[in-house]
Write an enzyme that holds these catalytic residues in place. Sequence first.
Site, PDB file in Angstrom:
ATOM      1  CE1 TYR A   1      13.844  13.958  79.813  1.00 52.91           C
ATOM      2  CE2 TYR A   1      13.469  11.595  79.808  1.00 52.91           C
ATOM      3  CZ  TYR A   1      13.040  12.867  79.525  1.00 52.91           C
ATOM      4  OH  TYR A   1      11.794  13.059  78.975  1.00 52.91           O
ATOM      5  CE  LYS A   2      11.434  16.471  81.900  1.00 48.52           C
ATOM      6  NZ  LYS A   2      11.338  17.716  81.132  1.00 48.52           N
TER       7      LYS A   2
ATOM      8  CG  ASP B   1       4.576  13.544  84.840  1.00 47.82           C
ATOM      9  OD1 ASP B   1       5.724  13.572  85.339  1.00 47.82           O
ATOM     10  OD2 ASP B   1       4.372  13.534  83.620  1.00 47.82           O
TER      11      ASP B   1
ATOM     12  NE  ARG C   1      11.559  24.573  80.528  1.00 48.16           N
ATOM     13  CZ  ARG C   1      11.286  23.262  80.374  1.00 48.16           C
ATOM     14  NH1 ARG C   1      10.218  22.731  80.947  1.00 48.16           N
ATOM     15  NH2 ARG C   1      12.058  22.507  79.641  1.00 48.16           N
TER      16      ARG C   1
END
Lengths: 397, 397
Positions: free
Chosen positions: B209-210, B184, B356
């Site tokens: 989309y990241k 992944d 994060r």
Amino acid sequence: MTDFAATKAMFDLPEGVLYLDGNSLGPLPKAAPARVQQMLTDEWGQMLITGWNKAGWMAQPMALGDRVGKLIGAEPGQVVLGDTLSIKVYQALAAALDLVPERRVVLTDSGNFPSDLYMAEGLLKTLGKGHELRIVDPEDVADALTDEVAVLMLTEVDYGTGRWHDMADLTRRAHAVGAVTVWDLAHTAGAVPVDLSGAGADFAVGCTYKYLNGGPGAPAFIYVAPRHAGRALPALSGWLGHEAPFDFHRKYRPGHGVDRMRVGTPPVIQMTALECALDIWDMADIRDVRARSVSLCELFIAEVEAACPMLTLASPRAAERRGSQVSFRFEDGFAAMQALIARGVIGDFRAPDIMRFGFTPLYLDEADVRAAAAIIAEVMTDRLWDRPEFRVRAAVT
Amino acid sequence: MTDFAATKAMFDLPEGVLYLDGNSLGPLPKAAPARVQQMLTDEWGQMLITGWNKAGWMAQPMALGDRVGKLIGAEPGQVVLGDTLSIKVYQALAAALDLVPERRVVLTDSGNFPSDLYMAEGLLKTLGKGHELRIVDPEDVADALTDEVAVLMLTEVDYGTGRWHDMADLTRRAHAVGAVTVWDLAHTAGAVPVDLSGAGADFAVGCTYKYLNGGPGAPAFIYVAPRHAGRALPALSGWLGHEAPFDFHRKYRPGHGVDRMRVGTPPVIQMTALECALDIWDMADIRDVRARSVSLCELFIAEVEAACPMLTLASPRAAERRGSQVSFRFEDGFAAMQALIARGVIGDFRAPDIMRFGFTPLYLDEADVRAAAAIIAEVMTDRLWDRPEFRVRAAVT
């Protein structure tokens, strides 16, 4: 009473086109470009990650599901949007089979979408328990419902001919032999009145880019009857179907009700376009749509049959057995459809010989139907289709 | 040499925001609103159904797949777009398990996305053959690779800590025991150089989309190594993965190569937005992106550690073991992150205690990192997070 002049004015229809293919891809709601641009600029652009909450993106699949639900006889909380129709077929069939673990037959008919058959084939192979996909002719479905049948999986209106199954009757017969039903509403949602609750349907799936006008690649939907919603396990157990997706537990725990049929991150931009289409649906009563659809289809059949003896009606003649489309058989149907498209009458062709025309009262009126029939008469009578350029096949027709 | 001032100028970044959450949702490419509006108006609106061919919608999943492939070490024809990452995990794992039918263990680690674990759980239950999903700590993966293992399924960079697996080494070890790999790339595609071909990876999946900036709900991708592409069977056998989808045969026949991993109708509007993001990626060299990412991360760690002794680095200290994100542990991390967001520093929180921060050189520079670190120092030193309104949890954080 639905104001069809008002709904027609809400769509952007190209000049010189008579669009009889809304059963394949609905047209653009006029509001969509500005609304999508605003979503991109003000929501994605300005809110960034916080848009999932602030702009309500995360809630959209259920909120829009409720709006689709109103058109198909579902209560709020029973329909959720996401993925594609094929994926939803897989989920619904897997959940349905899980309710009848001791049986091994999935009954369907030859009028079902090939993709539904492919998805079933893939699921049954994955299950590896020797299930049989039994495909009978549409008129033999009732008789084929035996106590071997685990799931009856049907598309309510045949994509080719427009033949309309009696959902309530077949669901009752399926239940009588202990089978569970999965209904594909791709050619009924937004086309004819659907009453999932009244029919006692177990699972239903559909797409939103045909009669619902959600745009190319608009998300699919799935309905789960409330009596199954707490038991049905989605084989595709994604994080957004988890009871608490943002707790990031390692074990899957299905969410409450139809929520569990969510899988991954929802397609926010597609859903924004779909919202504009559902706004138009809010102006319509599906019973009015059906009444007008029947009258447009009857007019079309009468005009085309009077002028084109070479075309054979492939759809049921009785309106009550027909969805919101009319199909004719013609040996050179592919070329004939290309010739019609060149003249601005857009329908589509389905192998081997079906010329298909969809009727969508939200943006089609009697004048459109008469104009389309006149062009069809000219193209067929003068054999205008019989030219080499109309025989070239592209990937999608 | 990548011109990062030029790439930064291609994004629409809100005033007063320091966006350190591009690892969760990338920002809006400036070109996207106009391009999407044009697609809606000129393609959907004017071409209607004919857009599938005329506007190339049907070819987009492969064409954009090739463009994503360039960023992850894949050749043209090896990557296809569609669905969500969760769906692609299911497909890849199903196809991988099909290659090793005699084994019963799927090995993964506790740093994997919960959703990947859920999808695996759902697939293994559907398969019903007694497969075990074995979850070990990230540092124990190499030792846990025994000849029981059918598939090694890992996320290359841990979404929480940013810990980066050595894909080439673990793939080699997996192959040495006869296992097949599923990688992944959600936190590596567009974040660090990925070399699928060089690593000998079997299957890979990821989202767009990241770090790729495709927008909320942008489609996922799947890679299949050419040696498997003609054998791997997608459990989700949809019509667009059929060898001849528009022949409408009743039996599924898998398409050639990675095409067979297509399922349903592609999300055309989402793909149009993604195209604008990939145009910006065409201006960048991923090696430059990585070099700048390392220097931004090192600067950030140094500044934050110097000012905030209450924060504990949760990411690997060695740059070569870390992706393009930096995480700190802090007991009141949820409230602290809300306070930062209120001050315009957008990162995110992952339970139980991880704050994060993502680093995305395409639109973040050294001045941004210094400014963000200064705000973090102030919020932490002055305990500005210790207010009731920062403790209210919403659905998505």
